[in-house]
Design a protein around this motif. Structure first.
Motif, mmCIF file in Angstrom:
data_model
loop_
_atom_site.group_PDB
_atom_site.id
_atom_site.type_symbol
_atom_site.label_atom_id
_atom_site.label_comp_id
_atom_site.label_asym_id
_atom_site.label_seq_id
_atom_site.Cartn_x
_atom_site.Cartn_y
_atom_site.Cartn_z
ATOM 1 N N LEU A 48 5.945 1.860 0.103
ATOM 2 C CA LEU A 48 5.708 1.792 1.544
ATOM 3 C C LEU A 48 5.231 0.414 2.007
ATOM 4 O O LEU A 48 5.772 -0.123 2.987
ATOM 5 C CB LEU A 48 4.713 2.880 1.961
ATOM 6 C CG LEU A 48 5.216 4.330 1.906
ATOM 7 C CD1 LEU A 48 4.128 5.292 2.357
ATOM 8 C CD2 LEU A 48 6.462 4.511 2.765
ATOM 9 N N PRO A 49 4.236 -0.189 1.352
ATOM 10 C CA PRO A 49 3.852 -1.537 1.807
ATOM 11 C C PRO A 49 4.998 -2.541 1.712
ATOM 12 O O PRO A 49 5.183 -3.375 2.604
ATOM 13 C CB PRO A 49 2.694 -1.906 0.867
ATOM 14 C CG PRO A 49 2.131 -0.591 0.421
ATOM 15 C CD PRO A 49 3.333 0.302 0.299
ATOM 16 N N PRO A 251 -2.247 5.034 -0.938
ATOM 17 C CA PRO A 251 -1.568 3.739 -1.112
ATOM 18 C C PRO A 251 -2.254 2.604 -0.367
ATOM 19 O O PRO A 251 -2.368 1.489 -0.891
ATOM 20 C CB PRO A 251 -0.155 4.010 -0.552
ATOM 21 C CG PRO A 251 0.036 5.473 -0.669
ATOM 22 C CD PRO A 251 -1.324 6.071 -0.427
ATOM 23 N N LEU A 252 -2.721 2.872 0.841
ATOM 24 C CA LEU A 252 -3.408 1.832 1.607
ATOM 25 C C LEU A 252 -4.715 1.436 0.923
ATOM 26 O O LEU A 252 -5.046 0.247 0.814
ATOM 27 C CB LEU A 252 -3.681 2.326 3.029
ATOM 28 C CG LEU A 252 -4.367 1.335 3.976
ATOM 29 C CD1 LEU A 252 -3.473 0.123 4.200
ATOM 30 C CD2 LEU A 252 -4.697 2.015 5.302
ATOM 31 N N LEU A 258 -8.060 -2.130 -2.391
ATOM 32 C CA LEU A 258 -8.622 -2.511 -3.684
ATOM 33 C C LEU A 258 -7.821 -3.596 -4.388
ATOM 34 O O LEU A 258 -8.279 -4.126 -5.411
ATOM 35 C CB LEU A 258 -8.726 -1.275 -4.593
ATOM 36 C CG LEU A 258 -9.619 -0.130 -4.068
ATOM 37 C CD1 LEU A 258 -9.596 1.048 -5.035
ATOM 38 C CD2 LEU A 258 -11.045 -0.617 -3.851
ATOM 39 N N GLY A 259 -6.617 -3.888 -3.896
ATOM 40 C CA GLY A 259 -5.837 -4.999 -4.443
ATOM 41 C C GLY A 259 -5.056 -4.701 -5.702
ATOM 42 O O GLY A 259 -4.620 -5.627 -6.394
ATOM 43 N N TYR A 260 -4.817 -3.432 -6.034
ATOM 44 C CA TYR A 260 -4.021 -3.098 -7.208
ATOM 45 C C TYR A 260 -2.529 -3.165 -6.874
ATOM 46 O O TYR A 260 -2.122 -3.080 -5.708
ATOM 47 C CB TYR A 260 -4.368 -1.698 -7.714
ATOM 48 C CG TYR A 260 -5.737 -1.596 -8.342
ATOM 49 C CD1 TYR A 260 -5.915 -1.817 -9.705
ATOM 50 C CD2 TYR A 260 -6.858 -1.277 -7.579
ATOM 51 C CE1 TYR A 260 -7.175 -1.721 -10.292
ATOM 52 C CE2 TYR A 260 -8.125 -1.184 -8.156
ATOM 53 C CZ TYR A 260 -8.269 -1.407 -9.511
ATOM 54 O OH TYR A 260 -9.512 -1.323 -10.077
ATOM 55 N N THR A 379 -6.981 7.183 10.574
ATOM 56 C CA THR A 379 -8.421 6.996 10.342
ATOM 57 C C THR A 379 -8.765 6.171 9.116
ATOM 58 O O THR A 379 -9.877 5.661 9.015
ATOM 59 C CB THR A 379 -9.126 8.367 10.232
ATOM 60 O OG1 THR A 379 -8.507 9.128 9.177
ATOM 61 C CG2 THR A 379 -9.014 9.143 11.536
ATOM 62 N N GLU A 380 -7.835 6.062 8.164
ATOM 63 C CA GLU A 380 -8.150 5.341 6.931
ATOM 64 C C GLU A 380 -8.147 3.823 7.158
ATOM 65 O O GLU A 380 -7.199 3.269 7.705
ATOM 66 C CB GLU A 380 -7.146 5.702 5.829
ATOM 67 C CG GLU A 380 -7.451 5.072 4.475
ATOM 68 C CD GLU A 380 -8.859 5.381 3.987
ATOM 69 O OE1 GLU A 380 -9.698 4.455 4.020
ATOM 70 O OE2 GLU A 380 -9.117 6.536 3.602
#
Length: 410
Positions: A48-49, A251-252, A258-260, A379-380
């Protein structure tokens, strides 16, 4: 004793629910056709990103490839159920798989985010045929108690599909771009279509008259008037909401917050279906000994524990990928103990409407899941607290529905 004579508050006794002798469908094909929908949903999530960037879209818009996929599954299942009670399970399944293959091809060739979203809806409408009709075929071929066990076996085995889908999707996206996972869906769909055409028997014993729109609405209304059906359907829908609350926000949190990498996310994601399949395995083995009601109660208690962990860990411990997936693994384990029994109870309330009931249950599950993805997307912020909050809300709603089903027997 007819189904109408059975009190609404309790599932009908197993003796009244044994279907006539029928050809038993292949469990391998049931696993494949039931798993292809969850597989297709999960395979694109790690991308998705990346696809949002490739198609010049926001993450929220790209997330519609998941949200509207779920919405497509929800609506289509309302139609598959009644039509399969009239025309049979196999013809509807074959038609659905044809749509699935066309949607997969369209998704792989989509020139824009809007084209991809549309193709994903077509994928969903086609792919969900296996989910709803697989349940109905099990109910056609087996009595209630054995149906619960078979549903548990199918759920355990089909967990392999969403277990490997994110990892496969992330590897394909890394090597060949985000379109490759959609081509993989086509590669899987075409052989499955051929195998079902050649090997899967029809299980519907007695076709019901085609209800028409008024009749379909009436069939759903008759089910919803039954407190037992509402309670069991609520258990399955709210429990499913936990998965999609996590899928909508994780995923976000993991990739952006967190940068993984997407591959790290996909590897960690494998713990979720593994935990779920462990729960369904236990349900399949122990339900006959401890009873369906007790198994659902145990599973729901584990889910609530997972929801509490999902809220508390982001507040108490610095962010880490393991702490993000631990509460989901706990929740998934409890979910696996709960779902097969709740589904078996729900589709057995009115055996002559098994297809209709299965379709409504699936629609409720996907509708609840779509709502959770929207709420998490809104909301996330990348911290994980919002995702944990909606997971806990889903777990508590499951507990409420379970208590409603227990009150019916009091």
């Amino acid at each position: 004793m007819s189904p109408r004579d059975i009190p609404e508050g309790d599932p009908p006794p197993a003796a009244t629910l044994s279907p006539p002798a029928r050809l038993k469908p292949s469990m391998l094909l049931l696993v494949a056709m039931t798993g292809i929908g969850p597989f297709t949903m999960q395979i694109l999530i790690p991308s998705l990103p990346a696809l949002a960037e490739a198609l010049s879209s926001s993450y929220g818009t790209a997330q519609l490839t998941l949200t509207l996929y779920l919405a497509g599954v929800a609506v289509a299942q309302l139609i598959y159920g009644p039509l399969s009670d009239r025309y049979g399970r196999k013809p509807l399944l074959l038609g659905g798989l044809v749509l699935y293959c066309l949607g997969s091809l369209g998704a792989a060739l989509a020139p824009s985010i809007h084209g991809l979203i549309l193709a994903r809806v077509v994928q969903a409408v086609g792919g969900c045929a296996g989910l709803v009709l697989g349940r109905a075929m099990i109910r056609d071929a087996y009595p209630r108690e054995e149906a619960a066990s078979r549903l548990g076996i199918v759920s355990t085995a089909m967990a392999v599909a969403p277990m490997i889908a994110p990892l496969l999707g992330s590897l394909l996206e890394t090597e060949f771009g985000w379109r490759a996972p959609m081509l993989a869906c086509l590669v899987f769909g075409l052989p499955l279509l051929a195998a079902i055409r050649l090997r899967l028997p029809e299980t519907l014993a007695e076709p019901a008259p085609l209800p028409g729109l008024a009749g379909m609405l009436g069939a759903y209304a008759s089910l919803l008037r039954l407190p037992a059906f509402r309670a069991y359907c609520g258990i399955t829908a709210f429990a499913t909401g936990m998965f999609f609350a996590f899928a909508g926000g994780a995923p976000l949190v993991v990739i952006k917050g967190l940068g993984y990498s997407s591959t790290a996310y996909a590897v960690a994601m494998m713990t979720t279906p593994f935990a779920w399949s462990s729960g369904t395995f236990i349900a399949a083995r122990l339900t006959g000994r401890v009873g369906m009601a007790r198994m659902m109660a145990l599973g729901t208690g584990v889910m609530v524990t997972g929801g509490l962990l999902a809220v508390l860990l982001p507040l108490l411990v610095p962010g880490h990928i393991a702490l993000m997936f631990l509460p989901m693994a706990v929740s998934a384990f409890g979910n696996g103990m709960t779902q097969p029994n709740a589904i078996a109870c729900a589709i057995s309330v009115r055996p002559n409407l098994a297809g209709t009931a299965s379709g409504f249950i699936g629609a409720a599950q996907m509708g609840c899941g779509a709502l959770m993805t929207v709420l998490c997307g809104m909301t996330e912020t990348g911290w994980g607290l919002a995702t944990g909050f909606w997971m806990l809300v889903s777990a508590l709603a499951t507990l409420w529905a379970l208590l409603a089903s227990r009150r019916l027997k009091a």
